[in-house]
Design an enzyme around this catalytic site. Structure first.
Site, PDB file in Angstrom:
ATOM      1  N   THR A  62      -8.513   6.167  -1.653  1.00 29.99           N
ATOM      2  CA  THR A  62     -10.030   5.578  -1.542  1.00 29.99           C
ATOM      3  C   THR A  62     -11.195   6.732  -1.834  1.00 29.99           C
ATOM      4  OG1 THR A  62     -10.097   4.555   0.134  1.00 29.99           O
ATOM      5  CG2 THR A  62      -9.844   2.729  -1.327  1.00 29.99           C
TER       6      THR A  62
ATOM      7  N   LYS B 160      -8.951  13.362   4.643  1.00 30.58           N
ATOM      8  CA  LYS B 160      -7.866  11.876   4.908  1.00 30.58           C
ATOM      9  C   LYS B 160      -6.549  12.625   5.621  1.00 30.58           C
ATOM     10  CE  LYS B 160      -7.415  13.571   0.172  1.00 30.58           C
ATOM     11  NZ  LYS B 160      -7.236  11.543  -0.566  1.00 30.58           N
ATOM     12  N   ARG B 161      -6.000  10.957   5.674  1.00 30.99           N
ATOM     13  CA  ARG B 161      -5.401  11.094   6.963  1.00 30.99           C
ATOM     14  C   ARG B 161      -3.941  12.741   6.620  1.00 30.99           C
ATOM     15  NH1 ARG B 161      -0.009   8.374   6.668  1.00 30.99           N
ATOM     16  NH2 ARG B 161      -1.110   7.655   4.212  1.00 30.99           N
TER      17      ARG B 161
ATOM     18  N   HIS C 104       0.960  -1.410   0.258  1.00 27.70           N
ATOM     19  CA  HIS C 104      -0.006   0.377  -0.076  1.00 27.70           C
ATOM     20  C   HIS C 104       1.439   1.251  -0.191  1.00 27.70           C
ATOM     21  CE1 HIS C 104      -3.947  -1.519   0.550  1.00 27.70           C
ATOM     22  NE2 HIS C 104      -3.418  -2.541   0.822  1.00 27.70           N
TER      23      HIS C 104
ATOM     24  N   LYS D 216     -14.788   7.377  -3.958  1.00 25.55           N
ATOM     25  CA  LYS D 216     -16.001   7.791  -2.906  1.00 25.55           C
ATOM     26  C   LYS D 216     -17.140   9.143  -3.382  1.00 25.55           C
ATOM     27  CE  LYS D 216     -13.804   5.155   1.183  1.00 25.55           C
ATOM     28  NZ  LYS D 216     -13.151   5.782   1.782  1.00 25.55           N
TER      29      LYS D 216
ATOM     30  N   LYS E  51      -0.131  13.990   0.724  1.00 25.58           N
ATOM     31  CA  LYS E  51      -1.190  14.258   0.232  1.00 25.58           C
ATOM     32  C   LYS E  51      -2.001  16.151   0.280  1.00 25.58           C
ATOM     33  CE  LYS E  51      -2.496  10.191   2.500  1.00 25.58           C
ATOM     34  NZ  LYS E  51      -3.337   9.292   1.783  1.00 25.58           N
TER      35      LYS E  51
END
Length: 826
Positions: A667, A559-560, A368, A671, A565
């Site tokens: 993901t 998100k985290r 991952h 969504k 990110k």
């Protein structure tokens, strides 16, 4: 093909028995000792949940009986996280009694939506890894594939996030404090786990020389099962979660002697293992606890798998690879490779060759991450202390493996160092990802780009050694949770247009394309989105005290919190917009609300600094009357599944802006897009495949590509080159570095973030991508002003994302990796 609905004959004890209303009242009275006059709303939630659980258990018993009768092959999914969130709404939908429950509660003067809100999120995960695991369990049950999930039953989860003066504060997430309606305790199936100790060499009864692990400390793992109901309720698998206990919880002699604290020392040490997800590993004690956690759940799970195997198949252990496949969800459970070898060698007394042959036909590994620093490594001294026998086995695996490397590349010491399971250095380190690759028959990436980079970069030499081992299974999300359950208005609209087969066949959404130019349909799409945004605006006002307009663009990044990110890239653009508005009050822009949701790891200081920076900027912007409400910033605290379920249906824009080559898949992009949000993103992770599906006219792509990132880094990346040549970028960074946004904080409160961007070398190339990101954002603003065009883009995002169903992902795993067939339950 949709599976058959539950027939009346399938569950006679329930469907020919009491109505839902009566069952709720029975559970209220005999489960909680409450009546209509004394019941709280939480009591009603518990009673309804137990009523739902009873119906699910009927199918659980039938499913497991059929699996046992057929002696079927199963997949065992090992994951340190399962972010399942709340279960009541999803279970009501999957078992097919949602509408009946609505009517039953209305008859009792209750609102199902209010009752559902009483449920605490099960705090069993953190981010995409855990949510993916939960989606996969839903799809496995829906597709009637025999499966068991294994994880840890965390008492306090990750943490409950609060903000104080903009700083993240971590509190225990006491999600179990009022009880849990879904878990089934299986105390009789407890397992013992050995830790620490030493290894001595002995001769066994046959005169053979063997290693023996002695003087160990014993921990007990007690399993708690959560049934996982497939859609239409025909098949029910389960998630087995282990909670740790001391073997002897009370030292009675110490207690009698008055040492009450000392008497409970074993109990406290035993229970700490399953207290918290991802304990802070910045200390040696934290590192040790993490390793113990991972081994604890793996050891319990493997013994449970073997117990089930022997119950169904007898003593012929050679059949195990035919009946069990174990999927390792990332490197956290990689120690399972060494543990299964230990069991086969030390407890089953198998020779090395047949034992290793079995192991390498049982395990499959999902990677991952592409970041080498994120791949798990343990120091040899720590491993020697906690798992001395396993260290011997890993050294033996490595020795035999390096002989294979030598045969492939004779005399190539660089290859030996690169591929070795042991990283040499001042302190030797064990590479758990390498152990997972060597010990598995399949290694898969989770998006096409990710898998290509695994083959070309991260695991290049492994791929050259075993060209058929690495494969791709692109991630997906369950449409039952992430559309049907969370977005009723959009789900009802879709079903009204194309029927309800899309719930189990998401490719059916393509049929919505025929309405892409229908003005009435596009108006409906806008109305649905506006209603969802109005609902979220009320929640933002209630939870955050910020008034936002539903007519504004809702720009979402949830998100985290991690530098790759790039929530700080988003922040720099927010500062740019704010500055433009201050310099030109008539600056032409659509009002925009930037919405964040994220938790930062407690020991990750830069990430926590980014949270502080966003909150500090938000505090100033949201109270500045000069910009007339054109710009708002909201950081919603304690991001979790139930909060995501409120944000996602209301999102106009989906921020997927990671540095190219860093995000494995993502993901959240799936969504949000499925619910009609339009993506702004880099060509990273699954964004590449989303672009291919929705088309370039329905997504905003910006930034450096993977190859360009690598080329720039090879030439020498200097963030000051971008800082000095882009006036808006320089102004945003300088402004952030001033005291303007932190007048009452220490002057260096944001120093970690500023250092990362400039003198720290900007490791994730925020400055390099800033200009193109601002261009794409400005283009997005222009497009949004044509509301019909935007509604069309929204509709086509929903229509064209059928590929990203977790049902498709699981079919790929079952067909190509697990060789697993569905078992229809009579």
């Amino acid at each position: 093909m949709r599976k058959k609905k539950i027939t009346e004959n399938a569950v006679p004890s329930l469907l020919h028995g009491e109505p839902i209303r009566n069952a709720i009242l029975r559970n209220l009275r005999y489960g909680l000792a409450r009546d209509l006059a004394t019941a709280s709303r939480h009591d009603w939630w518990f009673a309804l949940s137990k009523t739902t659980q009873e119906r699910i258990i009927e199918r659980l018993i039938a499913t497991q009986a059929e699996h046992g009768r057929r002696k079927t092959r199963r997949v065992y999914y090992l994951s340190l996280e399962f972010l399942v969130g709340r279960l009541l709404g999803n279970n009501l939908l999957n078992i097919g009694i949602y509408d009946e429950a609505v009517r039953a509660l209305e008859d009792l003067s209750l609102d199902l939506r209010e009752v559902r809100d009483e449920e605490y999120d099960m705090a069993l995960g953190n981010g995409g890894l855990g949510r993916l695991a939960a989606c996969f369990l839903d799809s496995l049950a829906t597709l009637s594939l025999p499966a068991v999930g294994y994880g840890i039953n965390y008492e306090f989860g990750l943490f409950k996030q609060e903000f104080r003066n903009g700083y993240q504060i971590e509190r225990p997430d006491e999600w179990m404090q009022f009880g849990d309606a879904w878990e089934i305790t299986r105390a009789s199936l407890r397992q013992e786990v050995h830790l620490f100790g030493r290894v001595e060499n002995v001769f066994d009864g046959h005169g053979d020389y063997r290693a023996k692990w002695v003087d160990t400390r014993v921990i007990v793992g007690v399993p708690h099962d959560v049934p996982v109901c497939g859609y239409d309720g025909c098949s029910v698998n389960f998630l087995r979660l282990w909670r740790s206990h001391a073997k002897e919880e009370l030292d009675f002699q110490a207690f009698n002697a008055g040492g009450y604290v000392e008497a409970l020392q074993n109990k406290n040490l035993g229970e700490v293992i399953s207290k918290v997800l991802y304990p802070n590993d910045s200390t040696e004690n934290g590192k040790e606890l993490r390793l113990v956690q991972q081994y604890f759940f793996v050891a319990c799970s493997l013994r449970d798998i073997l117990r089930r195997f022997h119950r169904e198949h007898g003593d012929n252990i050679a059949l195990l690879p035919e009946k069990a496949v174990i999927q390792l969800n990332d490197t956290h459970p990689a120690i399972a490779v060494a543990e299964l070898m230990r069991l086969l060698l030390d407890e089953y007394n198998l020779p090395w060759a047949p034992a290793w042959d079995m192991v390498t036909r049982i395990f499959a590994y999902t990677n991952h991450t592409l970041m080498p620093e994120a791949l798990e490594r343990w120091s040899v001294p720590l491993f020697q202390k906690v798992l001395p026998r396993h260290l011997q086995i890993i050294f033996d695996i490595n020795s035999r493996f390096l002989k294979e490397v030598e045969a492939k590349w004779p005399g190539d010491s660089a290859r030996q160092r690169e591929l070795s399971l042991v990283e040499e250095g001042p302190v030797k380190m064990l590479r758990m990802a390498h152990l997972a690759v060597v010990g598995s028959f399949s290694v898969n990436g989770v998006a096409e780009l990710h898998t290509r980079l695994l083959k070309q970069k991260l695991f290049k030499s492994f791929h050259e050694l075993w060209p058929r081992k690495i494969n791709n299974v692109t991630n997906g999300v369950t449409p039952r949770r992430w559309l049907l359950s969370i977005n009723g208005p959009l789900s009802d609209f879709i079903t009204g247009k194309i029927g309800d087969e899309w719930v189990t066949d998401l490719d059916q959404l393509r049929r919505l394309e025929q309405f892409a130019d229908d003005p009435a349909v596009l108006d409906q799409i806008q109305d649905i989105k506006l209603a969802n945004k109005t609902h979220l605006a009320m929640i933002i006002q209630r939870e955050c005290g910020v008034t936002v307009s539903p007519e504004a663009i809702f720009d979402v990044q949830i998100k985290r919190l991690h530098e790759y990110k790039r929530q700080h890239l988003n922040l720099l653009y927010i500062l740019t917009l704010y500055r433009r508005l201050l310099q030109n009050p008539d600056y032409p822009m659509t009002p925009r609300v930037f919405i964040f949701g994220a938790k930062a790891a407690p020991g990750y200081q830069v990430a926590k600094c980014i949270i502080k920076a966003i909150n500090s900027v938000a505090e100033v912007i949201n109270h500045d009357p000069r910009i007339n409400g054109k710009l708002k910033v909201v950081f919603m605290p304690n991001y979790r599944v139930s909060l995501a379920s409120l944000i996602i249906p209301a999102a106009d824009v989906s921020e997927q802006i990671s540095t190219a080559g860093k995000e494995a898949s993502g993901t959240g992009n799936m969504k949000l897009g499925l619910n009609g949000a339009v993506t702004i993103g880099t060509l990273d992770g699954a964004n590449v495949e989303i672009l291919a599906e929705v088309g370039a006219d329905n997504i905003f792509i910006f930034g450096l590509k993977v190859e360009e990132v690598e080329e720039l880094r090879a030439r020498g990346y200097h963030p000051y080159d971008y800082y000095n040549t882009n006036a808006e970028l320089r102004a945003a960074i300088d402004w952030l570095g001033s005291r303007h946004f932190i007048p009452h904080d220490p002057h260096d409160a944001l120093a970690p973030l500023l250092h990362s961007l400039l003198d720290g070398g900007d490791p994730f190339m925020v400055l390099a991508d800033y200009a193109d990101y601002a261009r794409a954002q400005d283009e997005l603003d222009q497009v949004y002003r044509d509301r019909r065009r935007w509604a069309r883009m929204s509709l086509l995002n929903t229509a064209r994302l059928g590929k990203f169903s977790s049902d498709r992902s699981i079919r790929d795993y079952a067909r190509d990796i697990w060789k697993l067939a569905p078992v229809e339950i009579p």
